[in-house]
Design a protein around this motif. Sequence first.
Motif, PDB file in Angstrom:
ATOM      1  N   GLY A 248       0.904  -1.270   0.080  1.00  0.00           N
ATOM      2  CA  GLY A 248       0.105  -0.012   0.058  1.00  0.00           C
ATOM      3  C   GLY A 248       0.864   1.447   0.224  1.00  0.00           C
ATOM      4  N   VAL A 249       2.201   1.241   0.485  1.00  0.00           N
ATOM      5  CA  VAL A 249       3.063   2.410   0.509  1.00  0.00           C
ATOM      6  C   VAL A 249       3.938   2.542  -0.526  1.00  0.00           C
ATOM      7  CG1 VAL A 249       2.743   2.638   2.825  1.00  0.00           C
ATOM      8  CG2 VAL A 249       4.685   1.251   1.971  1.00  0.00           C
ATOM      9  N   TRP A 250       3.986   1.484  -1.430  1.00  0.00           N
ATOM     10  CA  TRP A 250       4.864   1.587  -2.645  1.00  0.00           C
ATOM     11  C   TRP A 250       4.486   2.480  -3.577  1.00  0.00           C
ATOM     12  CZ3 TRP A 250       5.174  -4.619  -3.650  1.00  0.00           C
ATOM     13  CH2 TRP A 250       6.076  -5.215  -2.380  1.00  0.00           C
ATOM     14  N   ILE A 251       3.399   3.010  -3.810  1.00  0.00           N
ATOM     15  CA  ILE A 251       3.139   3.949  -4.612  1.00  0.00           C
ATOM     16  C   ILE A 251       4.066   5.169  -4.594  1.00  0.00           C
ATOM     17  CG2 ILE A 251       1.168   5.196  -3.453  1.00  0.00           C
ATOM     18  CD1 ILE A 251       1.147   3.995  -7.317  1.00  0.00           C
TER      19      ILE A 251
ATOM     20  N   GLU B 285       5.050  19.562 -14.445  1.00  0.00           N
ATOM     21  CA  GLU B 285       5.977  18.172 -14.288  1.00  0.00           C
ATOM     22  C   GLU B 285       5.475  17.392 -13.184  1.00  0.00           C
ATOM     23  OE1 GLU B 285       9.944  18.902 -14.388  1.00  0.00           O
ATOM     24  OE2 GLU B 285      10.025  20.071 -16.056  1.00  0.00           O
ATOM     25  N   ARG B 286       5.191  18.134 -11.981  1.00  0.00           N
ATOM     26  CA  ARG B 286       4.798  17.449 -10.787  1.00  0.00           C
ATOM     27  C   ARG B 286       3.376  16.959 -10.875  1.00  0.00           C
ATOM     28  NH1 ARG B 286       5.671  21.627  -6.858  1.00  0.00           N
ATOM     29  NH2 ARG B 286       7.590  22.308  -7.824  1.00  0.00           N
ATOM     30  N   LYS B 287       2.386  17.773 -11.457  1.00  0.00           N
ATOM     31  CA  LYS B 287       1.092  17.439 -11.865  1.00  0.00           C
ATOM     32  C   LYS B 287       1.058  16.336 -12.818  1.00  0.00           C
ATOM     33  CE  LYS B 287      -3.349  19.145 -13.327  1.00  0.00           C
ATOM     34  NZ  LYS B 287      -3.940  20.127 -13.819  1.00  0.00           N
ATOM     35  N   PHE B 288       1.738  16.113 -13.806  1.00  0.00           N
ATOM     36  CA  PHE B 288       1.838  15.054 -14.688  1.00  0.00           C
ATOM     37  C   PHE B 288       2.371  13.655 -13.969  1.00  0.00           C
ATOM     38  CE2 PHE B 288       4.643  12.329 -17.469  1.00  0.00           C
ATOM     39  CZ  PHE B 288       3.552  11.759 -18.496  1.00  0.00           C
ATOM     40  N   GLU B 289       3.283  13.915 -13.196  1.00  0.00           N
ATOM     41  CA  GLU B 289       3.885  12.821 -12.490  1.00  0.00           C
ATOM     42  C   GLU B 289       2.759  12.416 -11.391  1.00  0.00           C
ATOM     43  OE1 GLU B 289       6.558  10.819 -12.327  1.00  0.00           O
ATOM     44  OE2 GLU B 289       7.233  11.809 -14.290  1.00  0.00           O
TER      45      GLU B 289
ATOM     46  N   GLN C 290      -2.740   6.462 -12.274  1.00  0.00           N
ATOM     47  CA  GLN C 290      -3.234   5.935 -13.271  1.00  0.00           C
ATOM     48  C   GLN C 290      -2.541   4.986 -13.969  1.00  0.00           C
ATOM     49  OE1 GLN C 290      -4.123   8.927 -16.172  1.00  0.00           O
ATOM     50  NE2 GLN C 290      -5.617   9.822 -15.093  1.00  0.00           N
ATOM     51  N   GLY C 291      -1.297   4.759 -13.290  1.00  0.00           N
ATOM     52  CA  GLY C 291      -0.540   3.636 -13.932  1.00  0.00           C
ATOM     53  C   GLY C 291      -0.572   2.253 -13.238  1.00  0.00           C
ATOM     54  N   THR C 292       0.081   1.514 -14.129  1.00  0.00           N
ATOM     55  CA  THR C 292       0.394  -0.047 -13.529  1.00  0.00           C
ATOM     56  C   THR C 292       1.915  -0.318 -12.787  1.00  0.00           C
ATOM     57  OG1 THR C 292      -1.476  -0.626 -15.014  1.00  0.00           O
ATOM     58  CG2 THR C 292       0.288  -2.459 -14.115  1.00  0.00           C
ATOM     59  N   PHE C 293       2.015  -0.447 -11.664  1.00  0.00           N
ATOM     60  CA  PHE C 293       3.376  -0.543 -11.229  1.00  0.00           C
ATOM     61  C   PHE C 293       3.937  -1.792 -10.439  1.00  0.00           C
ATOM     62  CE2 PHE C 293       2.047   4.209 -11.240  1.00  0.00           C
ATOM     63  CZ  PHE C 293       2.864   4.254 -12.114  1.00  0.00           C
ATOM     64  N   ALA C 294       4.890  -2.002 -10.469  1.00  0.00           N
ATOM     65  CA  ALA C 294       5.572  -3.039  -9.851  1.00  0.00           C
ATOM     66  C   ALA C 294       7.095  -2.552  -8.930  1.00  0.00           C
ATOM     67  CB  ALA C 294       6.116  -4.202 -10.666  1.00  0.00           C
TER      68      ALA C 294
ATOM     69  N   TYR D 140       1.825  -4.342  -7.938  1.00  0.00           N
ATOM     70  CA  TYR D 140       1.125  -3.853  -6.665  1.00  0.00           C
ATOM     71  C   TYR D 140      -0.108  -3.252  -7.194  1.00  0.00           C
ATOM     72  CZ  TYR D 140       3.929   0.545  -6.846  1.00  0.00           C
ATOM     73  OH  TYR D 140       4.378   1.445  -7.133  1.00  0.00           O
ATOM     74  N   SER D 141      -0.110  -2.637  -8.423  1.00  0.00           N
ATOM     75  CA  SER D 141      -1.410  -1.932  -8.951  1.00  0.00           C
ATOM     76  C   SER D 141      -1.719  -2.016 -10.338  1.00  0.00           C
ATOM     77  CB  SER D 141      -1.098  -0.295  -8.913  1.00  0.00           C
ATOM     78  OG  SER D 141      -0.197   0.034  -9.388  1.00  0.00           O
ATOM     79  N   LYS D 142      -2.778  -1.702 -10.812  1.00  0.00           N
ATOM     80  CA  LYS D 142      -3.230  -1.776 -12.095  1.00  0.00           C
ATOM     81  C   LYS D 142      -4.289  -0.920 -12.277  1.00  0.00           C
ATOM     82  CE  LYS D 142      -5.021  -5.175 -15.436  1.00  0.00           C
ATOM     83  NZ  LYS D 142      -4.409  -6.219 -16.107  1.00  0.00           N
ATOM     84  N   VAL D 143      -3.666   0.076 -13.304  1.00  0.00           N
ATOM     85  CA  VAL D 143      -4.511   1.087 -13.855  1.00  0.00           C
ATOM     86  C   VAL D 143      -4.783   2.263 -12.586  1.00  0.00           C
ATOM     87  CG1 VAL D 143      -6.526   2.092 -15.237  1.00  0.00           C
ATOM     88  CG2 VAL D 143      -5.517  -0.126 -15.690  1.00  0.00           C
ATOM     89  N   GLY D 144      -3.829   2.132 -11.784  1.00  0.00           N
ATOM     90  CA  GLY D 144      -4.026   3.061 -10.481  1.00  0.00           C
ATOM     91  C   GLY D 144      -4.745   2.730  -9.214  1.00  0.00           C
TER      92      GLY D 144
END
Length: 165
Positions: A20-23, A73-77, A83-87, A129-133
Amino acid sequence: MEMIIPFKGKVKFPITLDPGVWIFDDRRIDLDTYFVTEQEEVDELEDYIKATSKHWEREIQEGAVFPPTLKSERKFEKEKVLQGTFAMEFLPFLKNAEPSEDAKTLVVETENGEFNYPLDKAKDLLLAYSKVGKPLKEDGPIHVLFKDGSNRNDPIRFVRAFRVE
Protein backbone atom coordinates in the motif's frame (compact mmCIF):
# COMPACT_ATOMS: atom_id res chain seq x y z
CA MET A 1 -7.83 -9.94 2.56
CA GLU A 2 -4.63 -9.18 4.43
CA MET A 3 -2.56 -6.43 2.76
CA ILE A 4 0.61 -7.07 4.78
CA ILE A 5 2.88 -9.86 3.50
CA PRO A 6 5.32 -11.54 5.89
CA PHE A 7 8.84 -12.40 4.76
CA LYS A 8 10.03 -15.25 6.96
CA GLY A 9 12.10 -18.41 7.18
CA LYS A 10 15.89 -18.66 7.17
CA VAL A 11 16.45 -14.92 7.31
CA LYS A 12 18.32 -12.78 9.78
CA PHE A 13 15.55 -10.17 9.80
CA PRO A 14 11.95 -11.35 9.31
CA ILE A 15 10.25 -8.37 7.67
CA THR A 16 6.79 -7.45 6.47
CA LEU A 17 5.93 -5.98 3.09
CA ASP A 18 3.20 -3.36 2.74
CA PRO A 19 2.37 -2.82 -0.95
CA GLY A 20 0.00 0.00 0.00
CA VAL A 21 2.90 2.40 0.50
CA TRP A 22 4.94 1.41 -2.56
CA ILE A 23 3.09 3.91 -4.73
CA PHE A 24 5.23 6.60 -3.05
CA ASP A 25 8.50 4.74 -3.63
CA ASP A 26 10.82 6.13 -6.31
CA ARG A 27 11.98 2.61 -7.17
CA ARG A 28 8.60 1.70 -8.66
CA ILE A 29 8.60 0.24 -12.14
CA ASP A 30 6.01 1.24 -14.74
CA LEU A 31 4.71 -2.07 -16.10
CA ASP A 32 2.98 -0.31 -19.01
CA THR A 33 6.41 0.27 -20.53
CA TYR A 34 8.69 -2.24 -18.75
CA PHE A 35 8.10 -5.25 -20.99
CA VAL A 36 8.12 -3.29 -24.26
CA THR A 37 11.35 -1.35 -23.76
CA GLU A 38 14.92 -2.59 -23.60
CA GLN A 39 16.07 -2.91 -19.97
CA GLU A 40 19.56 -1.94 -18.92
CA GLU A 41 21.37 -2.15 -15.62
CA VAL A 42 21.22 1.12 -13.69
CA ASP A 43 23.97 2.46 -11.47
CA GLU A 44 22.09 4.26 -8.69
CA LEU A 45 25.06 6.43 -7.70
CA GLU A 46 25.59 7.54 -11.30
CA ASP A 47 21.88 8.35 -11.66
CA TYR A 48 21.94 10.35 -8.44
CA ILE A 49 24.98 12.33 -9.59
CA LYS A 50 23.35 13.06 -12.96
CA ALA A 51 20.09 14.18 -11.35
CA THR A 52 21.93 16.40 -8.88
CA SER A 53 24.04 17.90 -11.66
CA LYS A 54 20.94 18.55 -13.76
CA HIS A 55 19.24 20.28 -10.83
CA TRP A 56 22.35 22.36 -10.11
CA GLU A 57 22.65 23.41 -13.77
CA ARG A 58 18.99 24.40 -13.82
CA GLU A 59 19.43 26.57 -10.73
CA ILE A 60 22.52 28.21 -12.20
CA GLN A 61 20.77 28.99 -15.48
CA GLU A 62 17.30 29.88 -14.18
CA GLY A 63 17.97 30.85 -10.59
CA ALA A 64 16.41 29.19 -7.58
CA VAL A 65 12.87 30.12 -8.60
CA PHE A 66 10.34 27.48 -9.48
CA PRO A 67 9.02 28.19 -12.95
CA PRO A 68 5.52 27.02 -13.89
CA THR A 69 6.97 24.06 -15.80
CA LEU A 70 8.03 22.43 -12.54
CA LYS A 71 4.44 22.58 -11.27
CA SER A 72 3.11 21.03 -14.46
CA GLU A 73 5.81 18.33 -14.31
CA ARG A 74 4.76 17.47 -10.76
CA LYS A 75 1.10 17.38 -11.78
CA PHE A 76 1.93 15.04 -14.67
CA GLU A 77 3.85 12.70 -12.34
CA LYS A 78 0.98 12.71 -9.84
CA GLU A 79 -1.53 11.80 -12.56
CA LYS A 80 0.79 9.08 -13.85
CA VAL A 81 0.97 7.52 -10.36
CA LEU A 82 -2.82 7.59 -10.03
CA GLN A 83 -3.41 5.93 -13.41
CA GLY A 84 -0.40 3.64 -13.92
CA THR A 85 0.34 -0.04 -13.46
CA PHE A 86 3.36 -0.52 -11.21
CA ALA A 87 5.67 -3.11 -9.65
CA MET A 88 8.72 -3.25 -7.41
CA GLU A 89 11.82 -5.39 -7.77
CA PHE A 90 11.93 -8.25 -5.27
CA LEU A 91 15.71 -8.28 -4.74
CA PRO A 92 15.99 -5.25 -2.37
CA PHE A 93 13.52 -6.88 0.03
CA LEU A 94 15.48 -10.13 -0.05
CA LYS A 95 18.71 -8.27 0.69
CA ASN A 96 17.10 -6.44 3.62
CA ALA A 97 15.91 -9.71 5.14
CA GLU A 98 19.45 -11.17 4.82
CA PRO A 99 18.94 -14.87 4.04
CA SER A 100 21.17 -17.28 5.94
CA GLU A 101 24.10 -18.79 4.05
CA ASP A 102 22.54 -22.27 3.95
CA ALA A 103 19.28 -20.95 2.42
CA LYS A 104 18.68 -22.30 -1.07
CA THR A 105 14.99 -21.82 -1.92
CA LEU A 106 12.43 -19.05 -2.03
CA VAL A 107 8.87 -20.24 -1.42
CA VAL A 108 6.00 -18.02 -2.54
CA GLU A 109 2.99 -18.95 -0.40
CA THR A 110 -0.40 -18.33 -2.03
CA GLU A 111 -4.01 -19.24 -1.33
CA ASN A 112 -3.73 -21.88 -4.06
CA GLY A 113 -0.47 -23.52 -3.02
CA GLU A 114 3.26 -22.87 -2.95
CA PHE A 115 5.73 -22.00 -5.69
CA ASN A 116 9.43 -22.79 -5.17
CA TYR A 117 12.32 -20.96 -6.84
CA PRO A 118 16.08 -21.20 -6.38
CA LEU A 119 17.20 -18.28 -4.23
CA ASP A 120 19.62 -17.08 -6.92
CA LYS A 121 16.64 -16.63 -9.31
CA ALA A 122 14.94 -14.19 -6.91
CA LYS A 123 16.66 -11.32 -8.69
CA ASP A 124 14.40 -12.05 -11.67
CA LEU A 125 11.14 -11.39 -9.78
CA LEU A 126 8.91 -8.33 -9.84
CA LEU A 127 6.09 -7.64 -7.38
CA ALA A 128 3.15 -5.96 -9.14
CA TYR A 129 0.98 -3.99 -6.73
CA SER A 130 -1.31 -1.78 -8.81
CA LYS A 131 -3.20 -1.91 -12.08
CA VAL A 132 -4.50 1.25 -13.74
CA GLY A 133 -3.96 3.18 -10.52
CA LYS A 134 -5.87 0.75 -8.30
CA PRO A 135 -4.47 -1.69 -5.72
CA LEU A 136 -4.78 -5.39 -6.54
CA LYS A 137 -7.53 -6.16 -4.03
CA GLU A 138 -9.44 -9.01 -5.68
CA ASP A 139 -6.49 -11.33 -6.37
CA GLY A 140 -3.65 -9.54 -4.61
CA PRO A 141 -2.33 -7.75 -2.69
CA ILE A 142 0.55 -8.43 -5.11
CA HIS A 143 1.26 -10.49 -8.20
CA VAL A 144 4.65 -12.08 -8.78
CA LEU A 145 6.00 -11.58 -12.30
CA PHE A 146 9.22 -12.65 -14.00
CA LYS A 147 11.38 -9.88 -15.44
CA ASP A 148 11.47 -11.65 -18.80
CA GLY A 149 7.67 -11.26 -19.04
CA SER A 150 7.06 -14.99 -19.50
CA ASN A 151 4.17 -14.96 -17.01
CA ARG A 152 2.96 -11.43 -17.71
CA ASN A 153 -0.52 -12.63 -18.68
CA ASP A 154 -0.70 -15.26 -15.93
CA PRO A 155 1.19 -13.99 -12.86
CA ILE A 156 1.31 -15.70 -9.48
CA ARG A 157 -1.71 -14.28 -7.65
CA PHE A 158 -3.13 -14.36 -4.11
CA VAL A 159 0.36 -14.08 -2.53
CA ARG A 160 0.19 -14.44 1.26
CA ALA A 161 3.86 -14.79 2.31
CA PHE A 162 7.47 -15.31 1.22
CA ARG A 163 9.52 -17.99 2.97
CA VAL A 164 13.24 -18.63 2.60
CA GLU A 165 14.34 -22.25 3.12
